[in-house]
Every structure is written in structure tokens, then in C-alpha cells.
Write an enzyme that holds these catalytic residues in place. Structure first.
Site, PDB file in Angstrom:
ATOM      1  N   ASN A 175      43.982  67.331  48.933  1.00  0.00           N
ATOM      2  CA  ASN A 175      44.435  66.550  47.778  1.00  0.00           C
ATOM      3  C   ASN A 175      45.954  66.368  47.789  1.00  0.00           C
ATOM      4  O   ASN A 175      46.468  65.307  47.447  1.00  0.00           O
ATOM      5  CB  ASN A 175      43.989  67.208  46.478  1.00  0.00           C
ATOM      6  CG  ASN A 175      42.484  67.106  46.285  1.00  0.00           C
ATOM      7  OD1 ASN A 175      41.851  66.178  46.792  1.00  0.00           O
ATOM      8  ND2 ASN A 175      41.899  68.052  45.582  1.00  0.00           N
ATOM      9  N   HIS A 224      38.069  74.026  47.262  1.00  0.00           N
ATOM     10  CA  HIS A 224      37.328  74.426  46.060  1.00  0.00           C
ATOM     11  C   HIS A 224      37.072  75.921  46.116  1.00  0.00           C
ATOM     12  O   HIS A 224      35.942  76.389  46.071  1.00  0.00           O
ATOM     13  CB  HIS A 224      36.012  73.644  45.906  1.00  0.00           C
ATOM     14  CG  HIS A 224      36.261  72.214  45.548  1.00  0.00           C
ATOM     15  ND1 HIS A 224      35.268  71.281  45.447  1.00  0.00           N
ATOM     16  CD2 HIS A 224      37.416  71.564  45.267  1.00  0.00           C
ATOM     17  CE1 HIS A 224      35.805  70.108  45.130  1.00  0.00           C
ATOM     18  NE2 HIS A 224      37.098  70.261  45.010  1.00  0.00           N
ATOM     19  N   GLU A 370      28.614  74.042  47.377  1.00  0.00           N
ATOM     20  CA  GLU A 370      28.753  73.554  46.012  1.00  0.00           C
ATOM     21  C   GLU A 370      27.815  72.396  45.687  1.00  0.00           C
ATOM     22  O   GLU A 370      27.348  71.661  46.556  1.00  0.00           O
ATOM     23  CB  GLU A 370      30.190  73.090  45.767  1.00  0.00           C
ATOM     24  CG  GLU A 370      30.551  71.822  46.517  1.00  0.00           C
ATOM     25  CD  GLU A 370      32.018  71.449  46.373  1.00  0.00           C
ATOM     26  OE1 GLU A 370      32.807  72.227  45.811  1.00  0.00           O
ATOM     27  OE2 GLU A 370      32.375  70.350  46.838  1.00  0.00           O
TER      28      GLU A 370
END
Ligand code: CA
Length: 698
Positions: A175, A224, A370
Site C-alpha cells: 500500500n 494484513h 483471510e
């Protein structure tokens, strides 16, 4: 005095204007290289008609009727199509096409840009607002800068202002790189050297080892939290870094040295090794496993070309991986055998010229696969020792909607009547400390102490060159469902042989104790008695039931599904099977002659390969094992591999899968001579905890 001042002024003026010219040249080079990259996306013969269509459907207010500008969807966000259209139009306007410098097209571009600025569409997903849109705007404005007849500067200025979204310093990993990319676009557009300096530093910052999110000390990639994301976010990392590195090449901002080496090591030795031919291991995709076509990596070519351009020293390697992924060469082309256990990520890659066999595990240091944004809704059992077995590469390609999700290949789970929805989103931390592997870079052992969903199991994998031995012990469960260990669940291809008898597709077969089964070139051998079930029926499923961001689309096909049934309420159940990816009629005899399962209990699992002279063992607690004439006692749980057992000096590789131990003692006594020696092991700590060490023993 006066003259001196004047000369100084003149020199200063000259110096400043030279420096400014240089800075401007650098930014122009960067913008040209950005444009060159995107120019390749425009194919004039195909796109010319498309431009006509875009122009004819553009409404007077600068919008397109078929785009829902008020939509805020998280995954498939419609408004971004507006900027995609604009990019194609800008490329046609600037580049070699019949629309080059066309006034009507220029007016349409300005009109549509103005509409976007005024409307300012927003998504519920921050990623679109802070990454996707500013990146699109930056690319568009850089492309338009290449034109002779530029867009009005007031419009450009306001759109550059609009790019100021996303905080480079708040983001991490992929990111951060994404936000930094549009900062670099903005720095080039505004010729802001200060902004460029800080943005370039930040854009390449993810190419550094971290114990947080991003590139790990074991060369895996996690995002994450501590969650395996070798493709998915790791893919964004590779794509983004090489893209920016290509933009910045031949300038003082170019990527080089140790950082370039680290990036290429990740791409070639981690990511590319998790591909077989043009298809990825399903374990590396994160929640993206539930997306259509995700495992198909034929599109890798563009990125590989960028990498080859940025890192020319590795040209031979880039050419080999390009040929393997685009199918011009076989998956085995120039592929060297290797074995890697990623001790940060609880993941193992076993790469052979003829096959891949990779294992995904989880520990209390890492997170399970996830589910989130409506994706990967029933993938809760994925990290429980999933084994990805690839020979041709496409064994699992788009099989996910039809999978029975409590029978993920390699896993031991409760056999439910229906798929089980994930209830913990964005990754659930594993429960047990014991998950790890030992490796000498060619061979290895991995083991997983499982305790999830009421099922306990000690699962281990012993990797050699022709075969992988899979052992399970201590399998317990108090729930009502039967407990099954799934050996494989892949597309059915061709006939199946059960001990030499050909089995046709279309049914479910229970075979009490087969010695071997072969399908699609892969042999499954049973060295102890197992209650084996085989299903070859057609399975059907909708992509939507595994991913609500995917349109409803049914997938179906015949599936080869092979599993062991341990029954309901098993107590200390166990299993043993051997996967031989290129099995032939001599395989069973070879295995019987060379392979010995020495132990398969909840304390010790141990296998000897006579042909390779390797003994491998998993000690779930301190134990004593016998290897040839030596009696070896170890006072800590560990995973070990002993090579050259017949020689005076043996190579003993050892790893601490709990990553909790600092020191261990190995006592080796010869039961014939009674001679004994004691070795003290210092297990790697900190960022290397869980890594293998070599001890030469006599
Ligand atoms: Ca089931």
C-alpha cells in the site's frame, strides 16, 4: 569589488539555471519513461474504433451513461471505468493513431476530465480513493503532457491538487508503494525535487526486510498482519516496484545495488518458484484464491520484461522464467531443484524439474488465510497443511468454485455435509507454536502441529527428489463428523489406475486398502493400510458462493478426489501416503526398497531414504532416535535431517519449529562402540528464528 560581485552573480545564475535544467531533464526523462510504458497498452488498429464509440457515447456533461458514478462498491467499483476510458483516449490523442492531435478528441478529453473533477466519485473502499484514482489521474496527466497542444493549465493544476490523497507515511508494504507511486507522478508533473527525493525513498522503502508487514527476513511476503501473501499483495509489491524502477531508470533516482538484488531475489526465488509453468500455487493468492482465473499467470510476461529491463544482470534467468510461464518451453525448462522453508511465513516450496509440491501451514505466529470484502467466503481450512501438487501446472486452475472446501488437498478436517462459512475475517491467528521445517536447500522436512476446529493432528512432509512422504498421527476429534485426510482434489484428467486396474470416471469408490492409485501421471502409494475413498464425479459450483464480488458464473467439471476416512471420533488415528509425481511401473518396488517409515507417532515421525542416504525426523517433544549405529538423543522439540549417515562425518541439519528455544543438546552414542559425543546447538534467534542450521557430527 563591483566586478567580483557581478561575476559571482553571473556564476550563481548560470549554476542555478544549469541545475534547474538538469532537474527538468530528469523529470522529463521520468515522464517520458512513464508514457513509454503506457504507450504499449494502446494498439491503434484495435483502439481506433473504440475511440469512435467512446466519443459517440460521451454525453454533453462529459459523462458516460453506462457508468454508475454514484456506485460505491468495494471491489468492482464502476466509476474507475471513466478514467480507464480517458486513458485510452489520451493515448490515442498523443500517440500514433488517426486521432493524433484531433480537436474533437481533445475537447472530449477536457470535458470528461472536468466532469470527473466536479463529480469527484468516491468508493467505500479507501484503496480506490487514495490509490486507484490518484494513480489514474497521474498517468493521464503525464500522458497528456506529451502532447503538443496541452490541456488548460488551470484544469491540470486542479487535477494535480486532487491527486493529493493517501498518506505515504501511514501506509506499509504494497500500500505504501502504491501511494508513493502517485506521489512520484505528482513530483514529476510539478518538477518538485524535494517531493521526488522523499517519494523515491518511500517507494523503494518496502524493498527492505521487516518483521512487520512486507518483505520478510525469509524472503516471503506478508500483509494484513503475519499472513502469507506471496502473490496477492506480494504481486502488487513486485509489479509496483519494477514499474517504478523502470520509470526511474537512467536517472539519479534509479534502483540499484543491494535493493535491486533483494527485489529480484524475491521475484525469481520466491514468487516464480511458487509457479509451475504458467500457473500459481493456490496457497499464495490470499483471499484472491476465490477470483476467476487467479492462478493463470500467462500475463506475467509484461512484468518480467520490466524486470529484465531494470535488472539486466539476471537476463538468462528472466528469459528462462518468461519461456516457462508463457508456455513456449516446458515447466521444467532450465528449472533447478530447490527446497525452501519460509520460517517467517510457515510455508514450504519444494521445486523439482518434474513437479512442485508446496505446503501451507500456520502457527500462533502467523494468520490463517483471510476472508474479507466478500471474498474467500469458505476458505477457512486452507492453511491446515494444504499441499499444492503440480506437474503440468493447471491441475487446480479455476477448480475453486467446485471444490468441496473441507477437502482441501493435504488437510485433515471434519467432513461436513455443507461448506463452512468463515466467521473470523481478515485472518485468524493460528493456535499452536509448532509449525516449521528444516532444509539444506535441496531436501527437507516440514511439520505442523494442528489444533483447529476441534481436530488435532501431527502432520509432516518428507521431501526427496522423486517423492514426498506425507505422515499424520495423533489425529483426535470429539465431534460427530467423520475426520478425513484429503490426499488430492484436482481436475480429473484421463484414466485412473487402482493397482493396475483402470477405473473410469463418474463414481465414488471405496477401496479398503489399496497399495497404489495413479492419476494424471501422479502416483499415490500407501505403505500402511488405509481406508481410501475416491470420487470422480462431476462437481458444480458458482463463483459467487465463494466470492460475492464475482458475478454469478457456474463452473463444473469432473474432479479427482482422493481421501482417507479416519471415521468419527478418532483417537490417535494416523495415516501414511507417498506422492510420486512421475510414477511408473517400477515405483512401488523402488519405494519398498528405498523408503522406510521408521516412526509415525504423536511424539516422533521419521522417514529414511536409503537411495539418497538421508534420514529425516520430526520430534514433537524431546526424544531418542536411532540412525544406523547411532543413538541420537535431543532435549528439545525439533525437526532434523541427517545426510551422509554412512560416512564418518555426517551432516545434521536442525531447526526449531516452535521458535521458542535458544539452546539444545544433542547426544550421539554409537551402540556398537559405546563411544558418545555431545553437541550444543544454538538455535537462530530474532529474525532468523526457525531457520535451519548445519552441525557436522562424527
Ligand atoms: Ca464435506
Amino acid at each position: 569589488m563591483k566586478r567580483i560581485i557581478c561575476t559571482t552573480c553571473l556564476l550563481l545564475t548560470l549554476f542555478t539555471s544549469n541545475a534547474l535544467a538538469q532537474v527538468k531533464n530528469t523529470f522529463d526523462t521520468i515522464m517520458t519513461q512513464v508514457y513509454e510504458q503506457y504507450r504499449k497498452e494502446f494498439v491503434s488498429e484495435k483502439e481506433d474504433g473504440y475511440i469512435t464509440k467512446l466519443l459517440s457515447t460521451l454525453q454533453p456533461d462529459g459523462s458516460w451513461e453506462d457508468i454508475g458514478y454514484s456506485k460505491t462498491d468495494i471491489a468492482e467499483w464502476q466509476p474507475i471505468a471513466h478514467l480507464d476510458h480517458l486513458k485510452t483516449m489520451a493515448l490515442a490523442y498523443v500517440g500514433k493513431s488517426k486521432w493524433h492531435d484531433d480537436t474533437e478528441l481533445r475537447n472530449a478529453i477536457i470535458n470528461a476530465l472536468q466532469f470527473w473533477y466536479t463529480k469527484d466519485p468516491h468508493s467505500k473502499n479507501w484503496w480506490h480513493n487514495e490509490i486507484d484514482v490518484p494513480q489514474h489521474l497521474g498517468e493521464l496527466l503525464i500522458i497528456l503532457r506529451q502532447s503538443k497542444n496541452k490541456i488548460p493549465s488551470t484544469l491540470e493544476d486542479s487535477l494535480i491538487e486532487r491527486m493529493k490523497r493517501g498518506d505515504i507515511y501511514k501506509q506499509t508494504g504494497a500500500n505504501k508503494l502504491d501511494v508513493a507511486t502517485h506521489y512520484i507522478y505528482r513530483a514529476a508533473l510539478t518538477a518538485n525535487a524535494g517531493l521526488m527525493d522523499s517519494s523515491v525513498k518511500e517507494v523503494f522503502e518496502p524493498i527492505s526486510f521487516t518483521d512487520k508487514e512486507g518483505l520478510q527476513y525469509d524472503n516471503s511476503f506478508m500483509q494484513h498482519g503475519k499472513q502469507l501473501q506471496i502473490s496477492s499483495y506480494g504481486s502488487v509489491f513486485i509489479g509496483g516496484e519494477y514499474k517504478v524502477a523502470a520509470f526511474l531508470r537512467n536517472t539519479r533516482y534509479a534502483l540499484g545495488g543491494e535493493q535491486l538484488k533483494m527485489l529480484s531475489t524475491y521475484y525469481l526465488n520466491t514468487y516464480m518458484k511458487a509457479l509451475r509453468g504458467g500457473y500459481s500455487d493456490f496457497n499464495i493468492e490470499g483471499r484472491g484464491i476465490s477470483r476467476v482465473d487467479m492462478l493463470n499467470k500467462k500475463h506475467e510476461q509484461g512484468r518480467l520484461k520490466l524486470a529484465a529491463m531494470v535488472d539486466q544482470a539476471n537476463n538468462n534467468e528472466w528469459e528462462a522464467v518468461m519461456a516457462r510461464t508463457n508456455g513456449k518451453q516446458a515447466p521444467s525448462f532450465k528449472l533447478k531443484p530447490s527446497h525452501t522453508h519460509f520460517y517467517c511465513a510457515d510455508y514450504t516450496l519444494h521445486t523439482q524439474p518434474d513437479y512442485s509440491f508446496n505446503v501451507r501451514m500456520v502457527s500462533n505466529r502467523t494468520k490463517r488465510t483471510e476472508s474479507g470484502n466478500g471474498e474467500n467466503l469458505i476458505g477457512k481450512f486452507l492453511p491446515d497443511g494444504a499441499t499444492n501438487i503440480q506437474v503440468k501446472g493447471d491441475e487446480y486452475y479455476n477448480i475453486m468454485p467446485v471444490w468441496e472446501w473441507d477437502k482441501i488437498p493435504g488437510t485433515t478436517e471434519r467432513d461436513y455435509a455443507d461448506d463452512q462459512l468463515t466467521t473470523v475475517f481478515w485472518g485468524e491467528v493460528g493456535s499452536m507454536p509448532f509449525a516449521g521445517g528444516v532444509s539444506d536447500s535441496s531436501y527437507g522436512v516440514s511439520a505442523y502441529d494442528m489444533n483447529y476446529n476441534g481436530v488435532t493432528a501431527k502432520k509432516s512432509w518428507f521431501f526427496f527428489d522423486k517423492e514426498v512422504v506425507c505422515l499424520g498421527a495423533g489425529i483426535n476429534c470429539k465431534e460427530v463428523e467423520s475426520i478425513t485426510t484429503t490426499i488430492n482434489q484436482c481436475w480429473l484428467k484421463g484414466a485412473i489406475e487402482v493397482e493396475g486396474d483402470k477405473v473410469k470416471g463418474g463414481g465414488i469408490i471405496s477401496s479398503e486398502h489399496p497399495s497404489w492409485i495413479r492419476h494424471d501421471g501422479v502416483g499415490y502409494y500407501f505403505l500402511e493400510k488405509e481406508k481410501v475413498f475416491l470420487s470422480t464425479i462431476k462437481q458444480t459450483g458458482d463463483w459467487y458462493h465463494i466470492n460475492h464480488s464475482t458475478p454469478k458464473k457456474v463452473q463444473s467439471g469432473e474432479v479427482f478426489k482422493l481421501w482417507i476416512n479416519h471415521g468419527a471420533n478418532p483417537s490417535n488415528a494416523h495415516y501414511a501416503y507417498v506422492v510420486v509425481p512421475n510414477a511408473n511401473k517400477n515405483t512401488l518396488d523402488d519405494l519398498k526398497a528405498n523408503l522406510k517409515i521408521i516412526a509415525n507417532t504423536e511424539a516422533v515421525q521419521m522417514v529414511r531414504n536409503e537411495a539418497l542416504d538421508i534420514t529425516e525426523a520430526v520430534l514433537y517433544k524431546p526424544a531418542t532416535i536411532t540412525v544406523g549405529e547411532e543413538v541420537i538423543s535431543i532435549d528439545k522439540p525439533c525437526i532434523l535431517m541427517i545426510r551422509d549417515t554412512q560416512k564418518a562425518t555426517k551432516k545434521l541439519y536442525i531447526a526449531d519449529p516452535t521458535q521458542l528455544e535458544t539452546e539444545g543438546t544433542i547426544n550421539i552414542a554409537n551402540h556398537k562402540t559405546n563411544a558418545s559425543k555431545v553437541y550444543t546447538i544454538h538455535f537462530p534467534k530474532g529474525n532468523k528464528a526457525g531457520a535451519s542450521i548445519l552441525v557436522e557430527v562424527e
